[in-house]
Design an enzyme around this catalytic site. Structure first.
Site, PDB file in Angstrom:
ATOM      1  N   LYS A  99      -1.033   5.476  32.025  1.00  0.00           N
ATOM      2  CA  LYS A  99      -0.578   4.951  30.726  1.00  0.00           C
ATOM      3  C   LYS A  99       0.089   3.587  30.891  1.00  0.00           C
ATOM      4  CE  LYS A  99       2.253   8.377  29.798  1.00  0.00           C
ATOM      5  NZ  LYS A  99       2.110   9.225  31.012  1.00  0.00           N
ATOM      6  N   ARG A 130       6.961  12.341  23.103  1.00  0.00           N
ATOM      7  CA  ARG A 130       6.703  13.273  24.183  1.00  0.00           C
ATOM      8  C   ARG A 130       6.883  14.721  23.746  1.00  0.00           C
ATOM      9  NH1 ARG A 130       7.640   9.857  29.008  1.00  0.00           N
ATOM     10  NH2 ARG A 130       7.682  11.078  30.894  1.00  0.00           N
ATOM     11  N   ARG A 132       1.625   5.568  44.325  1.00  0.00           N
ATOM     12  CA  ARG A 132       2.561   4.665  43.641  1.00  0.00           C
ATOM     13  C   ARG A 132       3.804   4.448  44.505  1.00  0.00           C
ATOM     14  NH1 ARG A 132       3.995   5.912  37.515  1.00  0.00           N
ATOM     15  NH2 ARG A 132       5.200   7.689  38.216  1.00  0.00           N
ATOM     16  N   ARG A 171      11.161   5.101  42.276  1.00  0.00           N
ATOM     17  CA  ARG A 171      11.821   5.850  41.203  1.00  0.00           C
ATOM     18  C   ARG A 171      12.448   7.123  41.755  1.00  0.00           C
ATOM     19  NH1 ARG A 171       7.717   6.260  36.156  1.00  0.00           N
ATOM     20  NH2 ARG A 171       8.858   8.212  36.012  1.00  0.00           N
ATOM     21  N   ARG A 211       8.145  17.428  36.072  1.00  0.00           N
ATOM     22  CA  ARG A 211       7.630  16.535  35.022  1.00  0.00           C
ATOM     23  C   ARG A 211       6.276  17.020  34.507  1.00  0.00           C
ATOM     24  NH1 ARG A 211       7.932  11.281  38.377  1.00  0.00           N
ATOM     25  NH2 ARG A 211       6.794  10.287  36.671  1.00  0.00           N
TER      26      ARG A 211
HETATM   27  P1  AMP Z   1       8.290   7.964  32.409  1.00  0.00           P
HETATM   28  O1  AMP Z   1       8.610   6.642  32.997  1.00  0.00           O
HETATM   29  O2  AMP Z   1       7.568   7.844  31.093  1.00  0.00           O
HETATM   30  O3  AMP Z   1       7.560   8.866  33.369  1.00  0.00           O
HETATM   31  O4  AMP Z   1       9.677   8.675  32.072  1.00  0.00           O
HETATM   32  C1  AMP Z   1      10.594   8.986  33.091  1.00  0.00           C
HETATM   33  C2  AMP Z   1      11.612   9.987  32.582  1.00  0.00           C
HETATM   34  O5  AMP Z   1      12.334   9.429  31.475  1.00  0.00           O
HETATM   35  C3  AMP Z   1      11.040  11.299  32.049  1.00  0.00           C
HETATM   36  O6  AMP Z   1      10.778  12.246  33.077  1.00  0.00           O
HETATM   37  C4  AMP Z   1      12.156  11.742  31.111  1.00  0.00           C
HETATM   38  O7  AMP Z   1      13.258  12.266  31.826  1.00  0.00           O
HETATM   39  C5  AMP Z   1      12.599  10.426  30.487  1.00  0.00           C
HETATM   40  N1  AMP Z   1      11.816  10.100  29.273  1.00  0.00           N
HETATM   41  C6  AMP Z   1      10.991   9.029  29.096  1.00  0.00           C
HETATM   42  N2  AMP Z   1      10.458   9.036  27.860  1.00  0.00           N
HETATM   43  C7  AMP Z   1      10.958  10.131  27.236  1.00  0.00           C
HETATM   44  C8  AMP Z   1      10.767  10.707  25.956  1.00  0.00           C
HETATM   45  N3  AMP Z   1       9.947  10.153  25.041  1.00  0.00           N
HETATM   46  N4  AMP Z   1      11.459  11.849  25.663  1.00  0.00           N
HETATM   47  C9  AMP Z   1      12.285  12.415  26.561  1.00  0.00           C
HETATM   48  N5  AMP Z   1      12.486  11.938  27.788  1.00  0.00           N
HETATM   49  C10 AMP Z   1      11.835  10.813  28.144  1.00  0.00           C
END
Ligand code: AMP
Length: 192
Positions: free
Chosen positions: A13, A88, A127, A139, A150
């Site tokens: 994404k 999400r 990654r 990360r 996740r």
């Molecule tokens: P990502 O970079 O999109 O993989 O997001 C990393 C982490 O941020 C996720 O595992 C969640 O803990 C938090 N996070 C990101 N976007 C959301 C969302 N829309 N709702 C809830 N938690 C989020």
């Protein structure tokens, strides 16, 4: 152009959103990036979100809805935006619908990247390796345990969004296992 990208962690994404920002001159709004920035700056939101993120769980809908609403109001979103990692949960999707209605805006498409789950752990490992090779910081949730969590969060809370947006007639699905350029071309075909 207002887009949503759906797909599990590691589906590509972020990569596709970044490529499209250049093509359409609209920003990528990654809630993950925004939350990581808040954690790095130790803001109130960052302090509340850090432990939840490190555990691979979802931050509350209330927090993310608010940061997205504020971000959409900024001038660089006037021509549109690409939402990456938001919504999400179904409640977030409903909140987004109301938020956009309230701002007099409409979504153009919801693009889902379909990938084999077996490939996702490998992509996360790649990654991590690429980040280390580039001298970057890995990360804190890119480790096997948090990644598994996740994926579970995705299956339980995010996967139902496909049905939600299929129901609204906005869902478009792309094979996320193809080469990066092929995936981009497929997305551009949808948007043309
Ligand atoms: P990502 O970079 O999109 O993989 O997001 C990393 C982490 O941020 C996720 O595992 C969640 O803990 C938090 N996070 C990101 N976007 C959301 C969302 N829309 N709702 C809830 N938690 C989020």
């Amino acid at each position: 152009m207002r887009l949503i990208f759906l797909g599990p962690p590691g589906a590509g994404k972020g990569t596709q959103a970044k490529l499209l920002t250049e093509r359409y001159g609209i920003p990528q709004l990654s809630t993950g990036d925004m939350l990581r920035a808040a954690v790095a700056q130790a803001t109130e939101v960052g302090k509340r979100a850090k432990a939840v993120m490190d555990a691979g769980q979802l931050v509350s809908d209330e927090i993310v809805n608010e940061i997205v609403s504020d971000r959409i109001d900024q001038a660089d979103c006037a021509k549109g935006f690409i939402l990456d990692g938001y919504p999400r949960t179904v409640p977030q999707a409903i909140a987004l619908g109301k938020m956009l209605d309230g701002k007099g805006l409409k979504l153009d498409a919801v693009i889902e990247l379909k990938v084999d789950e077996a490939a996702l752990v490998k992509r996360m490992e790649n990654r991590v390796a690429e980040t280390i090779a580039a001298g970057g910081t890995v990360r804190s949730d890119d480790n096997p345990e948090a990644f598994k969590r996740r994926l579970t969060e995705y299956r339980e809370k995010t996967a139902p969004l496909s049905e939600h947006y299929a129901g609204t007639g906005q869902l478009r699905t792309v094979d996320g296992m193809a080469e990066v350029n092929t995936v981009t071309a497929e997305i551009e075909k949808i948007l043309a």
